[in-house]
Scaffold this motif. Sequence first.
Motif, PDB file in Angstrom:
ATOM      1  N   PHE A  53      41.437  81.138   8.218  1.00  0.00           N
ATOM      2  CA  PHE A  53      41.429  81.619   6.839  1.00  0.00           C
ATOM      3  C   PHE A  53      41.734  83.114   6.861  1.00  0.00           C
ATOM      4  O   PHE A  53      40.856  83.953   6.884  1.00  0.00           O
ATOM      5  N   ARG A  54      43.008  83.416   6.879  1.00  0.00           N
ATOM      6  CA  ARG A  54      43.463  84.800   7.073  1.00  0.00           C
ATOM      7  C   ARG A  54      44.233  85.282   5.842  1.00  0.00           C
ATOM      8  O   ARG A  54      44.482  84.501   4.924  1.00  0.00           O
ATOM      9  N   PRO A  55      44.628  86.546   5.808  1.00  0.00           N
ATOM     10  CA  PRO A  55      45.374  87.041   4.644  1.00  0.00           C
ATOM     11  C   PRO A  55      46.580  86.155   4.340  1.00  0.00           C
ATOM     12  O   PRO A  55      47.277  85.704   5.247  1.00  0.00           O
ATOM     13  N   GLY A  56      46.771  85.896   3.068  1.00  0.00           N
ATOM     14  CA  GLY A  56      47.828  84.981   2.652  1.00  0.00           C
ATOM     15  C   GLY A  56      47.318  83.569   2.429  1.00  0.00           C
ATOM     16  O   GLY A  56      48.052  82.702   1.964  1.00  0.00           O
ATOM     17  N   THR A  57      46.037  83.322   2.752  1.00  0.00           N
ATOM     18  CA  THR A  57      45.415  82.025   2.515  1.00  0.00           C
ATOM     19  C   THR A  57      44.698  82.063   1.171  1.00  0.00           C
ATOM     20  O   THR A  57      43.990  83.016   0.862  1.00  0.00           O
ATOM     21  N   ALA A  58      44.896  81.029   0.376  1.00  0.00           N
ATOM     22  CA  ALA A  58      44.231  80.919  -0.925  1.00  0.00           C
ATOM     23  C   ALA A  58      43.961  79.449  -1.201  1.00  0.00           C
ATOM     24  O   ALA A  58      44.887  78.635  -1.157  1.00  0.00           O
ATOM     25  N   VAL A  59      42.706  79.107  -1.464  1.00  0.00           N
ATOM     26  CA  VAL A  59      42.352  77.703  -1.665  1.00  0.00           C
ATOM     27  C   VAL A  59      41.529  77.529  -2.936  1.00  0.00           C
ATOM     28  O   VAL A  59      40.800  78.427  -3.349  1.00  0.00           O
ATOM     29  N   GLN A  60      41.668  76.351  -3.525  1.00  0.00           N
ATOM     30  CA  GLN A  60      40.750  75.929  -4.574  1.00  0.00           C
ATOM     31  C   GLN A  60      39.646  75.147  -3.878  1.00  0.00           C
ATOM     32  O   GLN A  60      39.928  74.202  -3.144  1.00  0.00           O
TER      33      GLN A  60
END
Length: 197
Positions: free
Chosen positions: A142-149
């Motif tokens: 889960f690094r920069p550029g990761t986005a989750v609902q």
Amino acid sequence: MADTLTPLSPLHSWNHTFSHLPESVRITEEPFATMIDLWVNPTGPGASAAAAVLGVDLPTTASTATTGDTATAIWLGPDEFLITTHTQAPETLEETLRKAVTPHGGAAIDVSGQRTTLRLTGAHARDILAKGCSIDLHPTVFRPGTAVQTMLGLAGVVLTALDDTGTDYRILVRASFARYLAAWLIDAAEEFGVDPV
């Protein structure tokens, strides 16, 4: 003299409470972001038209976000994106994006009032999130550029990583769940030394 209305964010009265958190867990509200739901084919001409407006390409991979100088585009589904910015008024960006993507079968709707944004930082930020979130938050995943609902506690959120050390996150939460989530985060932080209010 006419009365004027002053906008208040969902967590406008929580700054005092947040100030009692230790340095290892900091919570701040980032209110009044412009947020636009954008529907467009990410591989078609509508995506190029949107990118020209936003100054950033739309993400084409699930659970990712792309960030430019003034806007972030978050992947919500195969043809759905959440655009966030603090540099343009909601009605202006909505109209500009709508004009750009409608000829290509796209749509843009202002949803700025739906959510507020929390910034969670500090050495224990990932520990706090891990108490109520089932996704793998390790910085190698889960690094920069990761986005989750995902769910955080009992609140549906959009969670993005802002650094590669697990110490900086942005949490978008529905306005109606903002107070619940703020209280949940503070409760989860207690073991790290919350000062009495």
